[in-house]
Design a protein around this motif. Structure first.
Motif, PDB file in Angstrom:
ATOM      1  N   ALA A 221       0.832  -1.207   0.000  1.00 43.02           N
ATOM      2  CA  ALA A 221       0.000   0.000   0.000  1.00 43.02           C
ATOM      3  C   ALA A 221       0.866   1.257   0.000  1.00 43.02           C
ATOM      4  N   LEU A 224       2.274   2.138  -3.359  1.00 38.88           N
ATOM      5  CA  LEU A 224       1.343   2.909  -4.179  1.00 38.88           C
ATOM      6  C   LEU A 224       1.407   4.389  -3.812  1.00 38.88           C
ATOM      7  N   SER A 225       1.500   4.690  -2.517  1.00 34.54           N
ATOM      8  CA  SER A 225       1.605   6.079  -2.075  1.00 34.54           C
ATOM      9  C   SER A 225       2.848   6.740  -2.651  1.00 34.54           C
ATOM     10  N   CYS A 357       3.047  -0.570  -9.337  1.00 32.23           N
ATOM     11  CA  CYS A 357       2.438   0.676  -8.844  1.00 32.23           C
ATOM     12  C   CYS A 357       2.839   1.861  -9.712  1.00 32.23           C
ATOM     13  N   THR A 385      -2.408   8.665  -2.750  1.00 34.18           N
ATOM     14  CA  THR A 385      -1.399   8.565  -1.694  1.00 34.18           C
ATOM     15  C   THR A 385      -2.051   8.349  -0.339  1.00 34.18           C
ATOM     16  N   GLY A 388      -3.344   4.849   0.114  1.00 30.40           N
ATOM     17  CA  GLY A 388      -2.265   3.932   0.457  1.00 30.40           C
ATOM     18  C   GLY A 388      -1.895   4.009   1.924  1.00 30.40           C
TER      19      GLY A 388
END
Length: 443
Positions: A221, A224-225, A357, A385, A388
């Motif tokens: 996660a 992804l941010s 990502c 963001t 995530g």
């Protein structure tokens, strides 16, 4: 940092990384010039396609190569991948058609997708003490940032006396130098895996371990941010500086240098910070800061040109700090989450998933920027963001320290990673000593 470099094996491996990165940086410049020679005004489309091919190779090849790397000795494997990369770099100056660029880039990046995670997974075995390993991660982050700053400068200087095709020779030297440095040291012995499973079980094992581990799902996660924030910088800096502000080309380099400089500052500060604070606190806080900074971009774009420019430099420097603070501790989480023999596969899973990502956020940053404007794009990426950060906060246990239990709903009971389990759905615990972590019932 000096104490880590006093380790001869690590010192040679770090030098191999630096030399290979310099060679890769020279290739990036030369490849752009080669694309312009072959395609003229369509060079941007050629490079965009080449980058997409690079990401596809990273996402598709890394998990397979990383899993299989656990079944062969690491030093010959690393040297072989360096030699493949050098061979491709030798061929690049002789390209006469655009499609040949695509084929060679796929081969080179496939070799890199096999080399890099295996190389990264070797460092924890060379530096078993976590304090030393943390400092090695910071040095690695510094090496990447310095490469981004120095390679274009070196290439520009060399191009005053040589043709761009000769830059590929620097790439070849970089990969051959990396191979020689790897050969020059004896890597720690790691018991090779001998799992009875078939090709599918072997090649997907790293991904299954990764996705079954709560802290690594939280890391995904956060990947992804980081990709959402980084894509705003990498894709849209040139649009902000040249298109919105009408500033010269060297100001694009200045803005990107602020981002790289912030990343380097964070890399230098993180070892001591991570000695005092848990990785989870540092990484979640840094990702939260990235969200706030993206919101800041939407605000400053309402101001005048000078306000935007000065604020942009400050925001990009802070963005670099947040970016590095999330990225640098990643290796510590991966190290804790796998046995030594499984580390190449788990590092490869991280390599593939993190680049997946980026494969998602690059188009969002570019397409949204051209369709709905940069302010709205920054807002969209801030939302990604934040999503995530929230997801990582929910699925990464707050008490994730020396012991963590988690479920493996999709791994077979006889998997070596789960030795001792009796049901398809179960939980297990990491038990940590000074140098390694064992799974239940490991000998």
């Amino acid at each position: 940092m000096q104490a880590v470099l006093s380790n001869r094996t690590y010192r040679h491996l770090f030098a191999a990384q630096v030399i290979a990165l310099i060679g890769t940086g020279l290739m990036t410049v030369a490849l752009g010039l080669l694309a312009f020679k072959l395609a003229g005004e369509q060079a941007g489309a050629v490079l965009g396609t080449a980058l997409a091919i690079k990401m596809i190779a990273y996402v598709g090849i890394a998990p397979i190569a990383g899993s299989l790397a656990g079944y062969v000795p690491r030093r010959p494997f690393l040297v072989a991948m360096d030699l493949v990369r050098a061979s491709v770099a030798i061929a690049l100056p002789f390209v006469t058609e655009v499609w040949q660029i695509y084929v060679l880039i796929f081969l080179l990046q496939s070799a890199s997708a096999a080399f890099t995670p295996t190389f990264q997974a070797t460092i924890p075995d060379v530096l078993p003490d976590e304090r030393d390993y943390t400092r090695a991660l910071s040095l690695s982050r510094l090496a990447y940032d310095l490469e981004n700053l120095l390679s274009p400068t070196l290439a520009a200087a060399l191009l005053t006396v040589i043709s761009f095709n000769t830059l590929f020779a620097g790439t070849v030297i970089g990969f051959l130098g990396s191979a020689l440095l790897v050969i020059s040291v004896k890597l720690p012995m790691v018991e090779l895996k001998s799992d009875p499973g078939g090709f599918y079980e072997k090649t997907t094992k790293g991904m299954r371990i990764y996705l079954a581990t709560p802290r690594l799902r939280g890391l995904l996660a956060l990947n992804l941010s980081v990709a959402a924030a980084g894509a705003m910088v990498i894709v849209n800096t040139v649009v902000l500086v040249r298109g919105v502000l009408g500033r010269p080309d060297n100001d694009v380099a200045m803005a990107l240098a602020c981002f790289g400089g912030g990343s380097m500052v964070a890399a230098l500060m993180l070892p001591k910070l991570l000695d005092r604070l848990p990785d989870r606190v540092v990484m979640l806080s840094a990702a939260g800061i990235l969200t706030a900074l993206l919101l800041g971009v939407t605000i400053i774009l309402r101001g005048g040109p000078e306000l935007i420019w000065n604020s942009l430099l400050a925001l990009w420097a802070l963005m670099g700090i947040g970016y590095s603070a999330v990225q640098t501790p990643t290796g510590r989480l991966l190290r804790r989450s796998a046995q030594p023999a499984d580390r190449p596969a788990v590092f490869a899973a991280q390599f593939a998933l993190s680049h997946a990502c980026w494969l998602l956020t690059y188009p969002v940053a570019g397409w949204f920027g051209s369709k709905i404007g940069l302010s709205a794009t920054a807002l969209v990426l801030a939302a990604v963001t934040l999503a995530g950060v929230v997801t990582a906060h929910m699925i990464w246990p707050a008490n994730d320290a020396d012991v963590i239990a988690h479920d493996h709903p999709d791994l077979a009971p006889d998997d070596a990673h789960l030795r001792g389990a009796t049901q398809q759905r179960h939980s297990h615990v990491f038990v940590i000593d000074e140098h390694h972590r064992r799974w239940p019932n490991d000998a």
